[in-house]
Design a protein around this motif. Structure first.
Motif, PDB file in Angstrom:
ATOM      1  N   ILE A  75     -17.535  -4.892  19.132  1.00  0.00           N
ATOM      2  CA  ILE A  75     -16.468  -3.912  19.322  1.00  0.00           C
ATOM      3  C   ILE A  75     -17.019  -2.489  19.340  1.00  0.00           C
ATOM      4  O   ILE A  75     -16.563  -1.633  20.106  1.00  0.00           O
ATOM      5  CB  ILE A  75     -15.405  -4.070  18.213  1.00  0.00           C
ATOM      6  CG1 ILE A  75     -14.511  -5.281  18.510  1.00  0.00           C
ATOM      7  CG2 ILE A  75     -14.536  -2.820  18.088  1.00  0.00           C
ATOM      8  CD1 ILE A  75     -13.512  -5.581  17.406  1.00  0.00           C
TER       9      ILE A  75
ATOM     10  N   ILE B 254     -15.624   0.870  21.577  1.00  0.00           N
ATOM     11  CA  ILE B 254     -14.405   1.311  20.914  1.00  0.00           C
ATOM     12  C   ILE B 254     -14.100   2.793  21.167  1.00  0.00           C
ATOM     13  O   ILE B 254     -12.946   3.215  21.112  1.00  0.00           O
ATOM     14  CB  ILE B 254     -14.470   1.016  19.396  1.00  0.00           C
ATOM     15  CG1 ILE B 254     -13.090   1.142  18.758  1.00  0.00           C
ATOM     16  CG2 ILE B 254     -15.505   1.899  18.706  1.00  0.00           C
ATOM     17  CD1 ILE B 254     -13.008   0.580  17.344  1.00  0.00           C
TER      18      ILE B 254
ATOM     19  N   VAL C   1     -11.830  -5.846  23.526  1.00  0.00           N
ATOM     20  CA  VAL C   1     -11.011  -5.528  22.356  1.00  0.00           C
ATOM     21  C   VAL C   1     -11.340  -4.133  21.843  1.00  0.00           C
ATOM     22  O   VAL C   1     -10.465  -3.399  21.369  1.00  0.00           O
ATOM     23  CB  VAL C   1     -11.212  -6.585  21.255  1.00  0.00           C
ATOM     24  CG1 VAL C   1     -10.524  -6.170  19.963  1.00  0.00           C
ATOM     25  CG2 VAL C   1     -10.673  -7.933  21.723  1.00  0.00           C
ATOM     26  N   GLY C   2     -12.616  -3.743  21.960  1.00  0.00           N
ATOM     27  CA  GLY C   2     -12.998  -2.400  21.556  1.00  0.00           C
ATOM     28  C   GLY C   2     -12.219  -1.348  22.313  1.00  0.00           C
ATOM     29  O   GLY C   2     -11.760  -0.350  21.734  1.00  0.00           O
TER      30      GLY C   2
ATOM     31  N   LEU D 142      -8.550  -1.564  20.998  1.00  0.00           N
ATOM     32  CA  LEU D 142      -8.449  -1.018  19.648  1.00  0.00           C
ATOM     33  C   LEU D 142      -8.677   0.490  19.643  1.00  0.00           C
ATOM     34  O   LEU D 142      -7.995   1.237  18.929  1.00  0.00           O
ATOM     35  CB  LEU D 142      -9.463  -1.713  18.741  1.00  0.00           C
ATOM     36  CG  LEU D 142      -9.376  -1.428  17.238  1.00  0.00           C
ATOM     37  CD1 LEU D 142      -8.008  -1.827  16.704  1.00  0.00           C
ATOM     38  CD2 LEU D 142     -10.481  -2.165  16.494  1.00  0.00           C
TER      39      LEU D 142
ATOM     40  N   VAL E 264      -5.479   2.139  20.867  1.00  0.00           N
ATOM     41  CA  VAL E 264      -4.399   2.051  19.876  1.00  0.00           C
ATOM     42  C   VAL E 264      -4.650   3.015  18.711  1.00  0.00           C
ATOM     43  O   VAL E 264      -3.760   3.786  18.316  1.00  0.00           O
ATOM     44  CB  VAL E 264      -4.269   0.603  19.353  1.00  0.00           C
ATOM     45  CG1 VAL E 264      -3.320   0.543  18.168  1.00  0.00           C
ATOM     46  CG2 VAL E 264      -3.785  -0.323  20.466  1.00  0.00           C
ATOM     47  N   LEU E 265      -5.858   2.971  18.152  1.00  0.00           N
ATOM     48  CA  LEU E 265      -6.162   3.825  17.006  1.00  0.00           C
ATOM     49  C   LEU E 265      -6.107   5.309  17.369  1.00  0.00           C
ATOM     50  O   LEU E 265      -5.610   6.133  16.594  1.00  0.00           O
ATOM     51  CB  LEU E 265      -7.554   3.488  16.452  1.00  0.00           C
ATOM     52  CG  LEU E 265      -7.696   2.123  15.775  1.00  0.00           C
ATOM     53  CD1 LEU E 265      -9.151   1.846  15.407  1.00  0.00           C
ATOM     54  CD2 LEU E 265      -6.814   2.038  14.534  1.00  0.00           C
TER      55      LEU E 265
ATOM     56  N   TRP F  89     -10.617   6.749  13.109  1.00  0.00           N
ATOM     57  CA  TRP F  89     -10.435   5.381  12.633  1.00  0.00           C
ATOM     58  C   TRP F  89     -11.210   4.375  13.472  1.00  0.00           C
ATOM     59  O   TRP F  89     -11.431   3.239  13.025  1.00  0.00           O
ATOM     60  CB  TRP F  89      -8.955   5.033  12.576  1.00  0.00           C
ATOM     61  CG  TRP F  89      -8.319   5.631  11.372  1.00  0.00           C
ATOM     62  CD1 TRP F  89      -7.586   6.782  11.301  1.00  0.00           C
ATOM     63  CD2 TRP F  89      -8.415   5.138  10.036  1.00  0.00           C
ATOM     64  NE1 TRP F  89      -7.210   7.035  10.012  1.00  0.00           N
ATOM     65  CE2 TRP F  89      -7.697   6.037   9.203  1.00  0.00           C
ATOM     66  CE3 TRP F  89      -9.018   4.018   9.449  1.00  0.00           C
ATOM     67  CZ2 TRP F  89      -7.589   5.852   7.835  1.00  0.00           C
ATOM     68  CZ3 TRP F  89      -8.905   3.836   8.080  1.00  0.00           C
ATOM     69  CH2 TRP F  89      -8.194   4.741   7.294  1.00  0.00           C
ATOM     70  N   ALA F  90     -11.652   4.783  14.656  1.00  0.00           N
ATOM     71  CA  ALA F  90     -12.523   3.911  15.445  1.00  0.00           C
ATOM     72  C   ALA F  90     -13.860   3.714  14.725  1.00  0.00           C
ATOM     73  O   ALA F  90     -14.539   2.702  14.929  1.00  0.00           O
ATOM     74  CB  ALA F  90     -12.756   4.514  16.827  1.00  0.00           C
TER      75      ALA F  90
ATOM     76  N   VAL G 123     -12.721   2.030  10.562  1.00  0.00           N
ATOM     77  CA  VAL G 123     -12.231   0.656  10.464  1.00  0.00           C
ATOM     78  C   VAL G 123     -13.357  -0.321  10.139  1.00  0.00           C
ATOM     79  O   VAL G 123     -13.129  -1.405   9.581  1.00  0.00           O
ATOM     80  CB  VAL G 123     -11.509   0.256  11.772  1.00  0.00           C
ATOM     81  CG1 VAL G 123     -12.499   0.086  12.920  1.00  0.00           C
ATOM     82  CG2 VAL G 123     -10.698  -1.015  11.578  1.00  0.00           C
TER      83      VAL G 123
ATOM     84  N   GLY H 175      -6.476  -6.084  27.616  1.00  0.00           N
ATOM     85  CA  GLY H 175      -6.441  -7.129  26.609  1.00  0.00           C
ATOM     86  C   GLY H 175      -6.223  -8.511  27.203  1.00  0.00           C
ATOM     87  O   GLY H 175      -6.628  -9.521  26.608  1.00  0.00           O
TER      88      GLY H 175
END
Length: 453
Positions: free
Chosen positions: A35, A39, A161-162, A165, A168-169, A177-178, A181, A308
């Motif tokens: 990830i 990310i 997914v990275g 995510l 989203v973050l 937060w990347a 987390v 996704g």
């Protein structure tokens, strides 16, 4: 690779509870490491604005990770064989926690880049160690194929997914937060690993081949820098050092990467197939990100969610791959996966300027992700087969290096092809066609040279 039928798999070839726990722990570590590569991709403009990166400096956020991740992987894969695979996994996880904390709390570009370098170095240390622990925990055969299938699914899906995510973050919380987390996940792995996984190392305690380590690490660092920075001088230095590495390895008493392993048919052509799979699919994710944001005008969050679906396809491919391997054997599974990926990529030439094309993108990327993961699982199985446990760190280090260099190389090349046309959509179509052509060529080459003797 020997073809076997499903009926040939013994009923006792099932994971016990301890093996399931080992697999869960190792997959969690690998997924988190995968990830980290992507990310921050969709968050780069926000990061640049927040910390004062210039437009030309944003690429260094990715390069600062890619340089150590690709350059040091082979070295640390071999060190894991000699010093202990569990020890190196724990070292990598601890460094990842530190690097993520540094990046997440960064107040200047220099501090953030330091965090990314530490994350890349952690990836180079922990990824081959985790993979070799996995291959040595499961004997070659059905169980190892299942484990590698799930591992390949999560490692490949981690790139997608990275992006999800990260979007989203960034949209809901903060780009910080990347980084952050990773910290609690790394701490959990650090606590549980000594309780669950026994130490594993090569039986023969050979000395580390220092000249080989220096030349291959320097060569890979210059190679990645030359690719990402567009430096002919760095590429020339990479060529000199990698040639020197080959000469050193042929003469060394205890080589870092014995030539007999590097020239083994399954290792060589398995890694070629893996290189094609990783370079083309990850660069396709970049092209589709460009399409969704610059042509269709979607936000980073929606872009991440749309991609996704590709991740769902890759997970499905990883689950199905062991059964396909059992029926078709490694060679044909690798070739078939690549050809399915190529067909799905060609379908993306139908993308247009309206959002009505979104359905085509979702279906084609899901199917292509399925084929890509089938190919990746076959690549991992082929590239690590027929080698003793004492050389699994080397084999998985080579496979991880292949993955990191392929991801690093694929995106700049497809970016250059896409931007050469001027018009964004026309450039994406041209790059997509080139991408599919490279996959077909890879399938032909691998299918030819992996032929049974």
């Amino acid at each position: 690779m020997t073809t076997m039928t499903t009926a040939a798999v013994p009923q006792r070839a099932r994971m016990d509870s301890r093996q399931k726990l080992i697999l869960t722990l190792l997959l969690g570590a690998q997924f988190m490491l995968a990830i980290d590569f992507s990310i921050l991709n969709v968050a780069l403009p926000v990061v640049g604005e927040g910390l004062g990166f210039g437009l030309g400096g944003l690429q260094w956020i990715a390069t600062a990770f890619a340089l150590p991740a690709a350059g040091f992987t082979l070295l640390f894969g071999r060190i894991a064989d000699l010093a202990g695979r569990r020890r190196m996994l724990l070292t990598g996880m601890a460094l990842l926690a530190v690097g993520s904390l540094v990046g997440g709390l960064a107040t200047s570009p220099a501090v953030l880049l330091t965090g990314r370098v530490l994350q890349g170095l952690a990836t180079a240390i922990a990824t081959p160690a985790a993979l070799s622990l996995l291959t040595t925990s499961f004997r070659e055969g059905h169980l190892r194929s299942r484990a590698l299938g799930l591992s390949g699914a999560l490692m490949s899906a981690g790139f997608t997914v990275g992006a999800v995510l990260g979007g989203v973050l960034t949209d809901l919380l903060s780009w910080r937060w990347a980084f952050l987390v990773n910290v609690p996940v790394a701490l959990v792995i650090l606590v549980l690993t000594p309780m669950v996984i026994k130490e594993s190392r090569a039986a023969e305690r050979a000395r580390l081949d220092v000249p080989g380590a220096v030349t291959v690490t320097g060569g890979l660092l210059f190679l990645v820098y030359g690719i990402t920075g567009g430096s002919p001088a760095a590429l020339a230095a990479a060529a000199v050092l990698l040639i020197a590495f080959w000469i050193v390895e042929r003469r060394a008493n205890a080589p870092l990467a014995p030539p007999r392993v590097l020239t083994k048919r399954t290792v060589t052509w398995g890694n070629v197939g893996g290189f094609v799979a990783f370079a083309t699919e990850t660069s396709l994710v970049f092209l589709m990100t460009l399409y969704l944001q610059q042509v269709l005008g979607y936000s980073p969050l929606i872009t991440g969610l749309a991609l996704g679906v590709l991740g769902v396809g890759t997970v499905a491919g990883g689950v199905a791959a062991p059964r396909i391997l059992a029926r078709m054997g490694g060679r044909w599974t690798l070739v078939s996966g690549l050809l399915l990926q190529a067909a799905a990529t060609l379908a993306l030439l139908g993308l247009g300027e309206t959002r009505a094309s979104l359905g085509l993108l979702l279906v084609a990327t899901a199917v292509g992700g399925f084929g890509n993961l089938v190919a990746i699982v076959a690549f991992m199985g082929i590239a690590t087969s027929g080698l003793p446990d004492g050389e699994q760190g080397l084999a998985t280090g080579l496979a991880t290096m292949t993955q990191q260099v392929a991801i690093t190389l694929g995106i700049p090349i497809m970016s250059a092809v896409a931007t050469a046309r001027g018009d964004v959509l026309a450039g994406i179509h041209t790059a997509t066609l080139v991408n599919a052509g490279l996959v077909v060529l890879g399938a032909i080459v691998v299918g030819t040279f992996l032929r049974r003797k």
